[in-house]
Design a protein around this motif. Structure first.
Motif, mmCIF file in Angstrom:
data_model
loop_
_atom_site.group_PDB
_atom_site.id
_atom_site.type_symbol
_atom_site.label_atom_id
_atom_site.label_comp_id
_atom_site.label_asym_id
_atom_site.label_seq_id
_atom_site.Cartn_x
_atom_site.Cartn_y
_atom_site.Cartn_z
ATOM 1 N N TYR A 171 -2.410 -37.771 13.368
ATOM 2 C CA TYR A 171 -3.232 -38.520 14.316
ATOM 3 C C TYR A 171 -2.335 -38.751 15.523
ATOM 4 O O TYR A 171 -1.480 -39.633 15.516
ATOM 5 C CB TYR A 171 -3.694 -39.852 13.703
ATOM 6 C CG TYR A 171 -4.456 -40.707 14.691
ATOM 7 C CD1 TYR A 171 -5.735 -40.337 15.110
ATOM 8 C CD2 TYR A 171 -3.883 -41.856 15.219
ATOM 9 C CE1 TYR A 171 -6.435 -41.119 16.029
ATOM 10 C CE2 TYR A 171 -4.582 -42.639 16.135
ATOM 11 C CZ TYR A 171 -5.845 -42.268 16.541
ATOM 12 O OH TYR A 171 -6.531 -43.039 17.450
ATOM 13 N N ALA A 172 -2.480 -37.890 16.528
ATOM 14 C CA ALA A 172 -1.579 -37.906 17.680
ATOM 15 C C ALA A 172 -2.350 -37.781 18.991
ATOM 16 O O ALA A 172 -2.136 -36.851 19.762
ATOM 17 C CB ALA A 172 -0.554 -36.787 17.547
ATOM 18 N N TYR A 200 -2.133 -39.465 21.679
ATOM 19 C CA TYR A 200 -1.371 -39.828 22.880
ATOM 20 C C TYR A 200 -0.349 -38.754 23.247
ATOM 21 O O TYR A 200 -0.309 -38.283 24.376
ATOM 22 C CB TYR A 200 -0.712 -41.199 22.700
ATOM 23 C CG TYR A 200 -1.739 -42.219 22.258
ATOM 24 C CD1 TYR A 200 -2.762 -42.623 23.118
ATOM 25 C CD2 TYR A 200 -1.740 -42.725 20.962
ATOM 26 C CE1 TYR A 200 -3.749 -43.502 22.695
ATOM 27 C CE2 TYR A 200 -2.716 -43.608 20.530
ATOM 28 C CZ TYR A 200 -3.724 -43.993 21.398
ATOM 29 O OH TYR A 200 -4.708 -44.858 20.986
ATOM 30 N N SER A 201 0.435 -38.338 22.291
ATOM 31 C CA SER A 201 1.449 -37.310 22.567
ATOM 32 C C SER A 201 0.890 -35.905 22.390
ATOM 33 O O SER A 201 1.419 -34.957 22.958
ATOM 34 C CB SER A 201 2.653 -37.477 21.638
ATOM 35 O OG SER A 201 2.311 -37.109 20.312
ATOM 36 N N ARG A 202 -0.157 -35.782 21.570
ATOM 37 C CA ARG A 202 -0.704 -34.489 21.184
ATOM 38 C C ARG A 202 0.364 -33.593 20.547
ATOM 39 O O ARG A 202 0.260 -32.379 20.546
ATOM 40 C CB ARG A 202 -1.369 -33.785 22.365
ATOM 41 C CG ARG A 202 -2.612 -34.478 22.863
ATOM 42 C CD ARG A 202 -3.204 -33.823 24.076
ATOM 43 N NE ARG A 202 -4.458 -34.330 24.534
ATOM 44 C CZ ARG A 202 -4.771 -35.573 24.874
ATOM 45 N NH1 ARG A 202 -3.894 -36.524 24.727
ATOM 46 N NH2 ARG A 202 -5.955 -35.899 25.329
ATOM 47 N N HIS A 247 1.902 -32.813 17.092
ATOM 48 C CA HIS A 247 1.655 -32.977 15.667
ATOM 49 C C HIS A 247 2.900 -32.620 14.874
ATOM 50 O O HIS A 247 3.508 -31.574 15.112
ATOM 51 C CB HIS A 247 0.501 -32.081 15.226
ATOM 52 C CG HIS A 247 -0.819 -32.536 15.742
ATOM 53 N ND1 HIS A 247 -1.984 -32.290 15.074
ATOM 54 C CD2 HIS A 247 -1.175 -33.224 16.852
ATOM 55 C CE1 HIS A 247 -3.006 -32.809 15.750
ATOM 56 N NE2 HIS A 247 -2.532 -33.374 16.834
ATOM 57 N N ASN A 287 2.530 -37.429 11.238
ATOM 58 C CA ASN A 287 2.718 -38.550 12.150
ATOM 59 C C ASN A 287 1.387 -39.242 12.439
ATOM 60 O O ASN A 287 0.326 -38.622 12.441
ATOM 61 C CB ASN A 287 3.428 -38.123 13.450
ATOM 62 C CG ASN A 287 2.724 -37.050 14.252
ATOM 63 O OD1 ASN A 287 2.188 -36.098 13.709
ATOM 64 N ND2 ASN A 287 2.737 -37.189 15.557
ATOM 65 N N GLU A 324 0.014 -41.974 15.250
ATOM 66 C CA GLU A 324 0.297 -42.732 16.462
ATOM 67 C C GLU A 324 -0.596 -43.965 16.555
ATOM 68 O O GLU A 324 -1.604 -44.084 15.862
ATOM 69 C CB GLU A 324 0.105 -41.836 17.693
ATOM 70 C CG GLU A 324 1.113 -40.716 17.749
ATOM 71 C CD GLU A 324 0.964 -39.814 18.953
ATOM 72 O OE1 GLU A 324 1.863 -38.987 19.154
ATOM 73 O OE2 GLU A 324 -0.042 -39.912 19.686
ATOM 74 N N ASN A 325 -0.203 -44.874 17.444
ATOM 75 C CA ASN A 325 -0.928 -46.110 17.670
ATOM 76 C C ASN A 325 -0.881 -46.405 19.161
ATOM 77 O O ASN A 325 0.127 -46.106 19.815
ATOM 78 C CB ASN A 325 -0.258 -47.231 16.867
ATOM 79 C CG ASN A 325 -1.068 -48.488 16.855
ATOM 80 O OD1 ASN A 325 -1.072 -49.239 17.822
ATOM 81 N ND2 ASN A 325 -1.753 -48.741 15.756
ATOM 82 N N TYR A 330 2.599 -48.141 21.035
ATOM 83 C CA TYR A 330 3.467 -47.028 20.637
ATOM 84 C C TYR A 330 4.510 -47.370 19.580
ATOM 85 O O TYR A 330 4.789 -46.573 18.698
ATOM 86 C CB TYR A 330 4.169 -46.425 21.855
ATOM 87 C CG TYR A 330 3.239 -45.800 22.864
ATOM 88 C CD1 TYR A 330 2.061 -45.166 22.480
ATOM 89 C CD2 TYR A 330 3.523 -45.848 24.219
ATOM 90 C CE1 TYR A 330 1.206 -44.596 23.407
ATOM 91 C CE2 TYR A 330 2.677 -45.284 25.155
ATOM 92 C CZ TYR A 330 1.516 -44.651 24.746
ATOM 93 O OH TYR A 330 0.674 -44.091 25.662
ATOM 94 N N SER A 339 3.730 -46.716 15.853
ATOM 95 C CA SER A 339 3.505 -45.358 15.365
ATOM 96 C C SER A 339 4.438 -45.035 14.201
ATOM 97 O O SER A 339 5.520 -45.609 14.077
ATOM 98 C CB SER A 339 3.731 -44.349 16.498
ATOM 99 O OG SER A 339 2.782 -44.560 17.528
ATOM 100 N N CYS A 366 6.333 -41.826 12.133
ATOM 101 C CA CYS A 366 6.725 -40.418 12.110
ATOM 102 C C CYS A 366 6.276 -39.793 10.793
ATOM 103 O O CYS A 366 6.056 -40.490 9.800
ATOM 104 C CB CYS A 366 8.238 -40.286 12.250
ATOM 105 S SG CYS A 366 8.894 -40.907 13.808
#
Length: 150
Positions: A24-25, A27-29, A31, A48, A50-51, A54, A57, A59
């Motif tokens: 689930y990424a 924000y950073s996209r 994975h 990972n 994410e939240n 930040y 989050s 890892c």
């Protein structure tokens, strides 16, 4: 440390790649998947998470370690594979050019489980077309862990 066969390494990296598809990424996209191999052959993986805040989050390695500890694992960690990159069409990471390594926090979390079993796991850092093989002790020399508390 006992060196893993190339077949076991390939399977563990494949498990990490598959795990990356559950990331689930938004924000950073970026994975990331991690796969932990135990001395009885069991593989536990994580991705990972994410939240929007930040710092909250997780890892992939931390998620996998949490799953392992929740499953009652207390040692026996033989190897860890980490695979990451931007998400591909199938949702799994498409590895970048360079292998990715566990971040400092994840090295410490991995060390906790490794020290519980007295192991120095092989760390497989996957990149595009190649895997860098190292050990946890090489990534985290002079580690602090359960044994440090006396």
């Amino acid at each position: 440390m006992t060196a893993l066969s190339s077949e076991v390494r390939d399977d563990l990296v494949a498990a990490a790649r598959l795990a990356s598809s559950a990331a689930y990424a938004p924000y950073s996209r970026f994975h990331v998947g991690a796969a932990l191999l135990f001395d009885d052959g069991e593989v536990i993986s994580g991705a990972n998470v994410e939240n929007a805040s930040y710092g909250l989050s997780l890892c992939a390695e931390t998620a996998a370690i949490a799953a392992a500890l929740n499953a009652g694992r207390r040692g026996g960690l033989v190897a860890v594979a980490v695979f990451g990159g931007p998400a591909g069409a199938d949702g799994a990471a498409v590895a970048g050019t360079d292998p990715i390594t566990p971040c400092g926090r994840c090295r410490q979390v991995l060390n906790e489980l490794a020290q519980l079993g007295g192991t120095d796991p092989e760390i497989l850092c996957a990149g595009e077309g190649h895997v860098m093989v190292t050990t946890l002790a090489a990534l985290l020399p002079h580690a602090f862990g359960p044994a440090s508390l006396g």
